[in-house]
Design an enzyme around this catalytic site. Sequence first.
Site, mmCIF file in Angstrom:
data_model
loop_
_atom_site.group_PDB
_atom_site.id
_atom_site.type_symbol
_atom_site.label_atom_id
_atom_site.label_comp_id
_atom_site.label_asym_id
_atom_site.label_seq_id
_atom_site.Cartn_x
_atom_site.Cartn_y
_atom_site.Cartn_z
ATOM 1 N N TYR A 1 -2.924 -10.675 2.419
ATOM 2 C CA TYR A 1 -2.751 -9.319 2.935
ATOM 3 C C TYR A 1 -4.082 -8.842 3.502
ATOM 4 O O TYR A 1 -5.054 -8.671 2.753
ATOM 5 C CB TYR A 1 -2.282 -8.418 1.787
ATOM 6 C CG TYR A 1 -1.886 -7.003 2.153
ATOM 7 C CD1 TYR A 1 -1.801 -6.566 3.468
ATOM 8 C CD2 TYR A 1 -1.577 -6.086 1.141
ATOM 9 C CE1 TYR A 1 -1.434 -5.271 3.780
ATOM 10 C CE2 TYR A 1 -1.202 -4.788 1.437
ATOM 11 C CZ TYR A 1 -1.138 -4.382 2.755
ATOM 12 O OH TYR A 1 -0.775 -3.095 3.056
ATOM 13 N N SER B 1 0.833 -1.213 0.000
ATOM 14 C CA SER B 1 0.000 0.000 0.000
ATOM 15 C C SER B 1 0.863 1.255 0.000
ATOM 16 O O SER B 1 0.520 2.258 -0.634
ATOM 17 C CB SER B 1 -0.926 -0.007 1.213
ATOM 18 O OG SER B 1 -1.760 -1.146 1.188
ATOM 19 N N ASN B 2 1.996 1.217 0.712
ATOM 20 C CA ASN B 2 2.896 2.361 0.726
ATOM 21 C C ASN B 2 3.607 2.553 -0.610
ATOM 22 O O ASN B 2 4.136 3.625 -0.884
ATOM 23 C CB ASN B 2 3.919 2.217 1.851
ATOM 24 C CG ASN B 2 3.375 2.664 3.183
ATOM 25 O OD1 ASN B 2 3.534 3.810 3.577
ATOM 26 N ND2 ASN B 2 2.685 1.760 3.878
ATOM 27 N N ILE C 1 6.084 -6.255 8.684
ATOM 28 C CA ILE C 1 6.149 -5.633 7.355
ATOM 29 C C ILE C 1 5.479 -4.280 7.552
ATOM 30 O O ILE C 1 4.260 -4.153 7.390
ATOM 31 C CB ILE C 1 5.418 -6.466 6.278
ATOM 32 C CG1 ILE C 1 5.888 -7.922 6.290
ATOM 33 C CG2 ILE C 1 5.618 -5.849 4.897
ATOM 34 C CD1 ILE C 1 5.105 -8.839 5.353
ATOM 35 N N LYS D 1 0.182 -10.886 6.110
ATOM 36 C CA LYS D 1 0.515 -9.583 6.685
ATOM 37 C C LYS D 1 -0.774 -9.020 7.254
ATOM 38 O O LYS D 1 -1.748 -8.805 6.531
ATOM 39 C CB LYS D 1 1.078 -8.622 5.631
ATOM 40 C CG LYS D 1 1.338 -7.224 6.196
ATOM 41 C CD LYS D 1 1.692 -6.203 5.124
ATOM 42 C CE LYS D 1 1.880 -4.822 5.773
ATOM 43 N NZ LYS D 1 2.099 -3.758 4.778
#
Length: 338
Positions: free
Chosen positions: A154, A52-53, A227, A183
């Site tokens: 995720y 996402s980052n 993470i 994650k």
Amino acid sequence: MSKSGSPPPPGIYVPAVLSFHSESEDIDWESYKKHILRLAEGGVTGILIQGSNGEAQHLSHSERSQTISFARKTLDSAGFKNILLIAGTGAQSARETKELCAEAKEAGAGWVLVLTPSTWAPAMGVDKILAFHREVSLVRRPVASSSPIPYMIYNFPVVTAGIDLDSDVVSALATHPNIVGTKLSCGNIGKIQRLSAEYDYRTTFATFAGKSDVFLHTLLSGGAGVIGALVNVAPKVHSKIYQLFLEYQQDPAKNADKLAEAFVLQKQVSAADWAVSKIGGVGGVKAIVAREFGYGDGTVRGPLLSVSLDKLVASDINTKEGKWWKAVQDVIKIEKSL
């Protein structure tokens, strides 16, 4: 439980931010290279490309492969062949997700990390969530019809229209032969504890915190590591916490002081992680990296907004904004001392 692949090794992973030129919003490859190398030099175990980052959903299909390939070549050329790559390959259709998984392998990733589709969130009941991940991760031929490399789930409700996979759903997926980890950006330490107690992160299924504010708590719960977005800012601080934990783990009775030292750092990391989320999430991380480490300019692709730190930096320490900036600065001071 027989697996077709292994979970990623435990440790510190970073969803790397991606730099863009402010005028064109084209990828700023030189700044991206500097960032990747700073993370590697900071001691990370691996890098998540297109998390996402990394603004995965803001990239074209071709750009997604290019960023993976560029990161792998950058690391290899600099002697960091040991740094692992996970690729975010989530898309809104099973078809494109499968294509992205196959392309990620070709570009040099060792694992894929997949978000649950959320465009039609009301229709995504548990049965459809299970069916989607099982279909995309299934190892079969031709490989283009499934993920050719080990697959991770995720869970990030903030970016999936509130869809939050509980521990029962994740556990049901963990039995799949090609699903090897998760994650959890929901930050639910109870969920981390339950999954870590059920599965061996070394051989079967690895549970990673998706937020740095529960990093040490995850390790103590038997989780595989983190993470986390804050690793973009302070990889060395996270590495220090992890090393202190490993020393403690070797002989808890003898090394209790190592755990106490790790908790001192964790307290500061938790404060900074919260502060960055309030400062501006992805845009905030990019702005801090640009200001403190001298590359990139904080540009994000719309609809995200770039973040200016000027007002924040000038804020009185007694205001909430001033406290946020102090929390970030405290961690950066430690980072630059290590």
